[in-house]
Scaffold this motif. Structure first.
Motif, PDB file in Angstrom:
ATOM      1  N   PHE B 187     -88.937  37.356 -44.699  1.00  0.00           N
ATOM      2  CA  PHE B 187     -88.287  37.574 -43.401  1.00  0.00           C
ATOM      3  C   PHE B 187     -89.314  37.891 -42.313  1.00  0.00           C
ATOM      4  CE2 PHE B 187     -85.470  39.111 -46.808  1.00  0.00           C
ATOM      5  CZ  PHE B 187     -84.487  38.146 -46.708  1.00  0.00           C
ATOM      6  N   PRO B 188     -88.984  37.680 -41.041  1.00  0.00           N
ATOM      7  CA  PRO B 188     -87.815  36.966 -40.528  1.00  0.00           C
ATOM      8  C   PRO B 188     -88.078  35.464 -40.465  1.00  0.00           C
ATOM      9  CG  PRO B 188     -89.092  37.778 -38.683  1.00  0.00           C
ATOM     10  CD  PRO B 188     -89.857  38.137 -39.936  1.00  0.00           C
ATOM     11  N   TYR B 189     -87.022  34.701 -40.441  1.00  0.00           N
ATOM     12  CA  TYR B 189     -87.177  33.254 -40.276  1.00  0.00           C
ATOM     13  C   TYR B 189     -85.973  32.660 -39.569  1.00  0.00           C
ATOM     14  CZ  TYR B 189     -84.140  32.728 -44.462  1.00  0.00           C
ATOM     15  OH  TYR B 189     -83.101  32.764 -45.360  1.00  0.00           O
ATOM     16  N   VAL B 201     -79.471  29.687 -37.453  1.00  0.00           N
ATOM     17  CA  VAL B 201     -79.236  31.082 -37.830  1.00  0.00           C
ATOM     18  C   VAL B 201     -80.563  31.845 -37.848  1.00  0.00           C
ATOM     19  CG1 VAL B 201     -78.102  32.588 -39.502  1.00  0.00           C
ATOM     20  CG2 VAL B 201     -77.450  30.184 -39.386  1.00  0.00           C
ATOM     21  N   LYS B 202     -80.558  32.973 -37.205  1.00  0.00           N
ATOM     22  CA  LYS B 202     -81.722  33.875 -37.251  1.00  0.00           C
ATOM     23  C   LYS B 202     -81.528  34.822 -38.430  1.00  0.00           C
ATOM     24  CE  LYS B 202     -82.002  37.224 -34.139  1.00  0.00           C
ATOM     25  NZ  LYS B 202     -82.328  37.991 -32.919  1.00  0.00           N
ATOM     26  N   GLU B 210     -77.773  36.178 -37.969  1.00  0.00           N
ATOM     27  CA  GLU B 210     -76.899  35.929 -36.833  1.00  0.00           C
ATOM     28  C   GLU B 210     -76.909  34.441 -36.498  1.00  0.00           C
ATOM     29  OE1 GLU B 210     -76.623  37.171 -32.080  1.00  0.00           O
ATOM     30  OE2 GLU B 210     -78.333  37.806 -33.279  1.00  0.00           O
ATOM     31  N   TRP B 211     -75.732  33.869 -36.312  1.00  0.00           N
ATOM     32  CA  TRP B 211     -75.616  32.490 -35.828  1.00  0.00           C
ATOM     33  C   TRP B 211     -76.004  32.516 -34.360  1.00  0.00           C
ATOM     34  CZ3 TRP B 211     -73.134  29.745 -31.990  1.00  0.00           C
ATOM     35  CH2 TRP B 211     -72.972  28.369 -32.178  1.00  0.00           C
ATOM     36  N   ILE B 212     -77.059  31.812 -34.001  1.00  0.00           N
ATOM     37  CA  ILE B 212     -77.497  31.884 -32.598  1.00  0.00           C
ATOM     38  C   ILE B 212     -77.336  30.560 -31.856  1.00  0.00           C
ATOM     39  CG2 ILE B 212     -79.095  33.816 -32.886  1.00  0.00           C
ATOM     40  CD1 ILE B 212     -81.357  31.768 -33.070  1.00  0.00           C
TER      41      ILE B 212
END
Lengths: 557, 557
Positions: B187-189, B201-202, B210-212
């Motif tokens: 993470f993060p990716y 998605v983040k 989170e769906w961004i």
């Protein structure tokens, strides 16, 4: 009618005929007096700009000095009107497809008589590609101008100078178009120029701007993929097809994936999950209308999202859209606006431009005219000579838009002096001179359009009567009637074609049409008693809140 | 061969036949022992996961205690091998088109005998749409799992557990594929999942994501628009067409706009100015290959750009691509990688996944298996039962990919105990157990592949000889030969199909193929003198640097 251009190529049917018949009194007007040229050639479209002079009659008003006298005395008129011949400057812009460039250059050469200019400012990629052709045909030296510089120069010019240039579009609002008042402080902003492809430019000041991104999915993609899918090569026909289609027949919606149970997830079932997703497996034919609509949605959504992301990445909250893709088409503007609102959660605003297609040409022209200080003048759009927004609207009758689909026109008149704000105004930028906005009120709009239609016979008679010595007055008056009638019909269908519609703009349009046929003021002989009433409606100029000594016939309805 | 599925729909020619013939020994293997199900149904594709047990012979090794003795004495073997029957766990994943879902569910129902499970974990939009159908056909209760949760759970699982799962693709490098070593800190990716549409998605931790963003231009668009343009409804055929096309015949390039003078502007003339821009006006036919290539470029470029912008906006420097769109296709990976490099100026890295298509199904399965603590086990990819990357490669012979285009398989064996790093390693994450990487060295690769091909006859003979009491040993050995031969041919064309190619992975693949046909160790009778040689090459397990007591036959070439 002049037959010009390529030797008959013998093509027929749906294919593009590269020879074209140009009506000289409608396209490339005033060429014989053209003084200066600029050209912007993109991947698909050419935008030509030229500056010419127009000789026409104007009505001059001289006020008398009534100081110390009782102005109520009606035997002494408050002013005197005289008609004079005058030469004024006009900027012409013409858009046509690159396919016709050779035919158009030939036509221009044949009709150029008085020009003394030796160069033509050229921008856009085609300035390189067509350099030799232009120099050979027009015998003008091509002076290449930087694409971005011209684009931004043109954009800044229209934002600062053309009233009601920029607008937001909100499908479910009344009115759908909200025109912005001009504001001297326009920076910073993001310009998304949608030509064949898309260029995205961050603009911070008049001279500081940067290309920050682009996309190959643009107007050329709509046109090219649309042509392959629907077998028409006409951009306007594609838009027309799209306006009648149902994209949900081709697109896979969220509700198609979820099978109608989407409400439980808080997702809108009408969101497009996959553009053209239904045509992947469904074993049936798809209508041309539905495919065109789906394509327009796909491209507009994509551009909207990219614009939003670039705006957020660069902390900009306003995005202007240039190029010749949108053309005031409701589906496109709605989709782009929706996309930007959706992805920015309302923090980025999409703004469209009435003259989106001419930014590069205007910029190139301004570059070439720098020694003349064009910014010291004010320019007013000539409603008689401009196509207006949605010139390709499918709602207009086909004959009316047949040519405008290929050719689009913009004309701007140079006003005699710069327009300035009335010094007595407390807050000039918030002052709106027109108290009745006819785009807000459909009933009032219909009422006033009918008034102007019904008054037309009288105006025509009055115009003929105002020039008793002229042999062709009746003929010219008849042409005026036709032109103004068509403008009124356009405004019935597209009240936003020239910005906010007001009684003043209807009067201005009539004035421009009358001038076009050399009737400077049919009402000049009307008694001064009418003056009081006329003054209540507004002055004759098309710009801002200027008090002027130039009174047109416009207010005399 | 079992004929299953819908009653004949009578469709023919290019149209999709919704009935389908499923070979039970190739697709849905081990169904009779299936213990637990999960299903991920997207807009176009269904991914089924099930857990089953496999009974097979294994070779067990028991070491003798030689402490205090001279191990050089060759009359005392260092270990003893015994063959035992063992039940092991296997995870099966099968992908097929939604078109076939009813036929597949019928097939599964007909072949399910021993299952005791009462529920099926379901995710993807289709979990809602097909809920009733699944419950009716399988008599299992559908337990709906959140789409994003499953997707991320599956992605985290493969990133942490599957060796050589993620890779970067660089067209002009040698090798083109650079597989990443597994790293506990992933993470993060950013995850860009390209199904019919695209979800972005983040992912910040195991539980925080989170769906961004998203896009409607995805795999369904390539498939759907491709079908309309080329008249084939087969995804793999579209990819095949694309791999042979020239996009510059359809796309408007910068050099087309600038007419070849692009060098003067510092612009690359080969950049696409407008996708499909040439088909807007050009009066000619376009080839299916060229259109498919242009479409693939357009979509891949767009996804790459969106991915890059979202990554930059959220300050992420790694983007993984999931979904079933890319499938290891070089044009797609090259275009996405190029686009991300171009727009991020090299600051964002595009990473592809060998099992991109199964993330949601793996996640749904893990959700359902939570009480079994699946994370306490280690899983190894079974090369015999998995399609590998580029199963739809047009370079493979058409008969080989005919079915794999519709069906794609992944099998994972549960290892007996969790794999851990050798405690003596200084830096376990940088330790690579294989010293010869055959993807780096084409000559060495060819040499080794030829070695294994030439050795195949001997292995087949040895396998038959190892089971003298079996009546079907010869038949099974022949099937093994065919299967391993095909794997070797696949690896000639696609050396990266199962991650980095090493002598060890060639041995593992042979072991998996032998096991498949119940030959646990044809070499178990070989004298212990060979042991020393075998040990030099590597152990039998397919994962990492584990010292293990389980010795396969693999090393005995």
């Amino acid at each position: 009618m002049a037959e010009c251009g390529a030797s008959g190529s013998g093509s027929s049917g749906d294919s593009l005929d590269k020879s074209i018949t140009l009506p000289p009194d409608e396209i490339f007007r005033n060429l014989e007096n053209a003084k200066r040229f600029a050209i912007d050639i993109g991947g698909s479209l050419t935008k030509l700009a030229y500056y010419s002079t127009v000789q026409h009659k104007v009505a001059r008003v001289r006020s008398f000095d009534h100081s110390g006298k009782d102005t109520e005395q009606d035997h002494e008129p408050p002013y005197e009107i005289s008609v004079q011949e005058e030469v004024t400057a006009r900027l012409h812009f013409v858009k046509f497809e690159n396919t016709y460039i050779e035919a158009c250059l030939d036509f221009i050469k044949d009709h150029l008589v008085n020009t003394e200019t030796k160069v033509i400012q050229a921008t856009g990629g085609g300035a390189y590609k067509f350099k030799d052709l232009i120099e050979e045909k027009l015998q003008l030296k091509v002076d290449k101008e930087d694409v971005m510089t011209c684009l931004i120069k043109g954009c800044n010019f229209v934002l600062k100078n053309i009233p009601h240039e920029a607008f937001v579009y909100q499908k479910d609002s009344d009115p759908e178009f909200r025109f912005q008042t001009n504001h001297p402080n326009i920076f910073p902003y993001l310009l998304v120029n949608i030509g064949s492809g898309v260029s995205i430019v961050k603009v911070e000041t008049e001279d500081r701007f940067e290309w920050i991104g682009g996309s190959s999915i643009g107007g050329g993609t709509f046109w090219g993929l649309g042509a392959l899918l629907t077998k028409t090569k006409k951009f306007d026909e594609l838009l027309h097809l799209a306006s009648r289609g149902q994209h949900a027949n081709v697109d896979m919606l969220v509700q198609d994936v979820y099978g109608g149970a989407h409400q439980t997830l808080g997702l809108s079932g009408n969101l497009i999950a996959s553009s053209f997703g239904k045509s992947a497996t469904a074993d049936r034919e798809f209508s041309r209308e539905d495919m065109a609509k789906s394509l327009l949605h796909m491209i507009s959504n994509d551009i909207g999202q990219l614009a939003c992301l670039y705006a957020r990445l660069h902390c900009l909250d306003r995005v202007y859209f240039g190029g010749f893709f949108i053309r005031g088409h409701p589906v496109t503007m709605r989709t782009i606006t929706y996309s930007i609102n959706f992805f920015s959660k309302g923090e980025v605003q999409a703004l469209f431009l009435r003259h989106e297609g001419y930014l590069g040409a205007i910029g190139a022209f301004l570059k070439g005219a720098e020694q003349d200080n064009p910014n010291q003048y004010s320019w007013g759009e000539n409603y008689a000579g401009s196509s207006g927004l949605m010139s390709s609207s499918p709602e207009l009758c086909p004959t009316q838009r047949a040519r405008s689909g290929t050719f689009d026109l913009l004309e701007m008149d140079r006003l005699e002096r710069p327009l300035v704000n009335l010094p007595l105004l407390l807050d000039p930028s918030s002052y709106v001179p027109d108290t009745v906005d006819l785009t807000d009120d459909a009933l009032a709009r219909k009422y006033w359009l009918t008034c102007f239609e019904e008054a037309l016979d009288g105006v025509v008679k009055r115009a003929v009567a105002s020039q008793p010595g002229s042999v062709d007055a009746a003929e010219r008056a008849e042409k005026f009637r036709q032109k103004y009638w068509n403008k009124l019909q356009t405004l019935r269908h597209q009240p936003f074609a020239y910005g906010t519609l007001t009684v003043r703009s209807l009067l201005d349009t009539r004035e421009h049409c009358l001038n076009e046929f050399n009737f400077p003021d049919p009402y000049s002989k009307v008694s001064a008693a009418a003056w009081g009433r006329r003054g209540a409606v507004g002055g004759g100029g098309s710009l801002g809140a200027q008090p002027g000594d130039r009174l047109g016939p416009a207010a005399a309805w």
